[in-house]
Structure formats: C-alpha cells, structure tokens
Write an enzyme that holds these catalytic residues in place. Structure first.
Site, mmCIF file in Angstrom:
data_model
loop_
_atom_site.group_PDB
_atom_site.id
_atom_site.type_symbol
_atom_site.label_atom_id
_atom_site.label_comp_id
_atom_site.label_asym_id
_atom_site.label_seq_id
_atom_site.Cartn_x
_atom_site.Cartn_y
_atom_site.Cartn_z
ATOM 1 N N GLY A 5 0.831 -1.200 0.000
ATOM 2 C CA GLY A 5 0.000 0.000 0.000
ATOM 3 C C GLY A 5 0.866 1.251 0.000
ATOM 4 O O GLY A 5 2.100 1.166 0.083
ATOM 5 N N THR A 8 1.000 7.309 4.034
ATOM 6 C CA THR A 8 0.842 8.772 3.879
ATOM 7 C C THR A 8 1.325 9.551 5.109
ATOM 8 O O THR A 8 1.132 10.743 5.195
ATOM 9 C CB THR A 8 -0.633 9.146 3.592
ATOM 10 O OG1 THR A 8 -1.441 8.726 4.702
ATOM 11 C CG2 THR A 8 -1.135 8.485 2.320
ATOM 12 N N ASP A 32 -2.918 3.908 3.118
ATOM 13 C CA ASP A 32 -2.881 3.910 4.572
ATOM 14 C C ASP A 32 -2.906 5.348 5.078
ATOM 15 O O ASP A 32 -1.987 6.128 4.808
ATOM 16 C CB ASP A 32 -1.617 3.206 5.085
ATOM 17 C CG ASP A 32 -1.626 3.148 6.592
ATOM 18 O OD1 ASP A 32 -2.316 2.258 7.136
ATOM 19 O OD2 ASP A 32 -0.994 4.004 7.241
ATOM 20 N N TYR A 37 -2.351 12.260 10.736
ATOM 21 C CA TYR A 37 -1.418 12.693 9.687
ATOM 22 C C TYR A 37 -1.827 14.050 9.110
ATOM 23 O O TYR A 37 -1.078 14.654 8.341
ATOM 24 C CB TYR A 37 -1.324 11.653 8.553
ATOM 25 C CG TYR A 37 -0.901 10.268 8.990
ATOM 26 C CD1 TYR A 37 -0.327 10.038 10.240
ATOM 27 C CD2 TYR A 37 -1.078 9.178 8.151
ATOM 28 C CE1 TYR A 37 0.031 8.761 10.641
ATOM 29 C CE2 TYR A 37 -0.709 7.895 8.540
ATOM 30 C CZ TYR A 37 -0.160 7.694 9.794
ATOM 31 O OH TYR A 37 0.195 6.421 10.178
ATOM 32 N N LYS A 62 -7.047 5.643 10.981
ATOM 33 C CA LYS A 62 -6.772 5.319 12.400
ATOM 34 C C LYS A 62 -7.402 6.348 13.328
ATOM 35 O O LYS A 62 -7.402 7.545 13.032
ATOM 36 C CB LYS A 62 -5.251 5.262 12.632
ATOM 37 C CG LYS A 62 -4.541 4.380 11.637
ATOM 38 C CD LYS A 62 -3.059 4.237 11.880
ATOM 39 C CE LYS A 62 -2.399 3.634 10.650
ATOM 40 N NZ LYS A 62 -2.082 4.629 9.625
ATOM 41 N N HIS A 95 -5.073 3.736 16.888
ATOM 42 C CA HIS A 95 -3.725 4.150 16.473
ATOM 43 C C HIS A 95 -2.647 3.747 17.510
ATOM 44 O O HIS A 95 -1.565 3.292 17.136
ATOM 45 C CB HIS A 95 -3.709 5.664 16.248
ATOM 46 C CG HIS A 95 -2.668 6.132 15.294
ATOM 47 N ND1 HIS A 95 -2.845 7.194 14.441
ATOM 48 C CD2 HIS A 95 -1.410 5.683 15.037
ATOM 49 C CE1 HIS A 95 -1.758 7.372 13.712
ATOM 50 N NE2 HIS A 95 -0.874 6.468 14.058
#
Ligand code: A2P
Length: 307
Positions: A5, A8, A32, A37, A62, A95
């Site tokens: 995958g 990011t 992902d 993020y 997450k 997470h």
C-alpha cells in the site's frame, strides 16, 4: 488487503494528493491514512479526482488517542469519512493502545477504556461504516487482552518492522492468531534518518545481486514473511518501483540469514506514550513525568480536530 500500500504519514499537504494520484495511476489499490497525519482531506480530494471506483480501493484510517468515548469515536470516524470522501472504511485501527482525555495529549481519561472503544468500533462495523477493525502499535500482552473480550477479532496489527527491528515473536504471535501484520516504516524511514537502511551494506549487496533497489530488498524481506508493507513516498518513480520491483525476485535462505544480522532493535518511531515491550526504565520515567504534566498543568489541542 493488497500486500503493498501507499503510506501517507509525513506526506506533506500539497504533495500527498499528487502522491495518491501517482500511486493509483501505477495500480496501487491500498492507501494507509490516519486522522493524526492531518492530510486526509487532500487524500480524499485526490481519490475523488482519480475516478477510480471506491470499491476497488482498500482504505485504512486510524482513530487518534484522545477519541476513546463512544460518541467521540463515532464523531472521529465520521470526520475521517467526510475528509476522505467515502461512506465506509475498509479498515479502522486504534492508532495507539492509550486512553487520553479528549483534546489532550497524554492526559489519562479514567472514564474511558480501550475495551469500550473496541466495543464501539464493533457497533460501527455492525452499522456498515467500517468493514474491518484492528489495532496499531499493540504489544503481545495488549493483543492477548483484546482477544479476551473482542466479539469481532482484530483483523490487523500495524507495527514498525524492518530488518533492524524484525519483532519476529510479535509477528508470529499475531499471525498465529489469525491477525494480519502490516509493517509501517518498512524502509526504516528511508533517507529521513542517517542510520537508515537504504545505505546498509548488506542490503546494498543483496540488491546488487538481484539488480534491484535497496528499497525493494527491504519490502521483499517483509513480504516474504507474510507481512503487508506500506512504504511512504511522494516521488512517482519510487512509488512505481515500490509497487512493482519487490515481485521480481526472491530472497534466498542465505540472504535472509545475512539480513538477520542487521537486527539491532532500532526503532525509528518511539513516542513517549508508546507501550512497547522493549521500553527502557528511562522511557518509563519520561512517560510518567509527561503524563503528570499533561494531567496537572496543560492540555494541548488534539491532533484530531484539524481539518
Ligand atoms: P520520498 O517520500 O521523498 O520519496 P518509510 O516508509 O520507511 O517511512 O520510508 C519513507 C522514506 O523513504 C521517505 O523519505 C521516502 O522518500 C523514502 N523512499 C520511499 N521509497 C523509496 C525508494 N524506492 N527508494 C528510496 N527512498 C524511498
């Protein structure tokens, strides 16, 4: 879940969208993501612009550490869905195995628990908003505890894995219990750290033998033990290479034995709230000080409330 995958994490706003586009163009169908993020909205814009049907793409996100109470879990998921421009996730992960008060960093929330969070996620699977649920950064004891009460078993444990940090016992424990393992930072964070793996002499030698890049050797190393990889890149040529080249060769037993000598337990991602089994006493002292500070003096705005 496609075995390779696109990661990011630390793909900056302004570039992550074109990385997603390049990745989809190269045939990648696994992204992902995470609320923390802070770039999910741009991933969503790129997904919408790509024209690739939603059902062809496996999307992971997450749940951040300060969203643990039932209403907050669902609200966080809804925000992620709206940022990504979709009405369901293929996989939603806790997470980190920690329970923080809402809008805080490291301030414990005695009214919430990982068990209640998991039960909320199970209901969101029932409601059709998530296809699979899983965890990230869990150690063996934490997985064991989760399995003791899970109605829906975790599909995935996403952890840091590369030849410097093979975590073989944890990988085998998860796989032995039907939990798929995904490797984050499979390239040892590439050129981000001086001690990265891309310039490791053993990796370079194996790469030269097969006429492939060191990155492909590192990805193949995880794939060959049944571990899914999510290398992060914002560079189209690397994105293509990471998707294709690892399938073009096989590491021999001798090469795997040589790569086993690289293991020195180095972690590239070890925040103060981590609960890894290899934590040292000084890690614990830092965590305890920060937790007290977070509880008594300050509450820092949560990462999850950004756009
Ligand atoms: P970039 O995003 O500028 O292409 P990890 O996934 O282990 O965290 O590693 C990510 C880092 O590795 C990023 O800095 C990324 O740089 C770099 N990287 C990704 N793919 C490759 C590759 N095929 N060759 C060299 N470096 C790579």
């Amino acid at each position: 879940m496609p075995l390779i995958g696109l990661g990011t994490w630390e793909a900056d706003p302004g570039v992550v969208g074109s990385a997603v586009q390049a990745s989809l163009d190269a045939g990648c169908r696994h992204l992902d993501c995470a609320a923390a993020y802070r770039n999910e909205h741009e991933v969503g814009e790129a997904l919408a612009a790509s024209g690739v049907p939603r059902e062809e793409i496996f999307i992971t996100s997450k749940l951040w550490n300060d969203r643990r109470r039932p209403a907050d879990v669902e609200a966080a998921l809804d925000k992620t869905l709206s940022r990504l421009g979709t009405d369901y996730l293929d996989l939603y992960l806790i997470h980190w195995p920690v329970v923080w008060a809402k809008d805080s960093v490291m301030k414990p929330d005695a009214q919430a628990s990982l068990r209640e969070t998991w039960q909320t996620l199970e209901k969101l699977v029932d409601a059709g908003k998530i296809k699979h649920i899983g965890v990230s950064n869990y150690n063996e004891a934490e997985i064991k505890e989760l399995l003791s009460y899970a109605r829906i078993r975790p599909a995935v444990n996403q952890i840091e894995l590369h030849p410097r940090l093979p975590q073989t016992q944890l990988v085998e424990y998860c796989q032995g219990h039907g939990i798929c393992v995904t490797a984050y930072s499979p390239l040892g964070r590439g050129g981000k750290t001086k001690a990265g793996l891309l310039t490791n002499p053993t990796v370079a030698r194996v790469a030269a033998v097969h006429g492939v890049s060191p990155a492909s050797v590192l990805l193949r190393w995880n794939l060959q033990r049944g571990v899914v990889v999510i290398p992060k890149s914002v560079t189209p040529a690397r994105i293509r290479q990471n998707l294709e080249e690892p399938w073009s060769f096989r590491l021999s037993e001798q090469e795997l034995a040589a790569m086993a000598t690289i293991d020195d337990g180095a972690r590239f991602c070890s925040p103060p709230w981590s609960t890894f089994a290899d934590r040292t006493r000084s890690d614990d002292i830092v965590t305890s000080c920060l937790t007290r500070l977070a509880s008594g003096i300050f509450a820092v705005a949560s990462l999850d409330i950004t756009k």
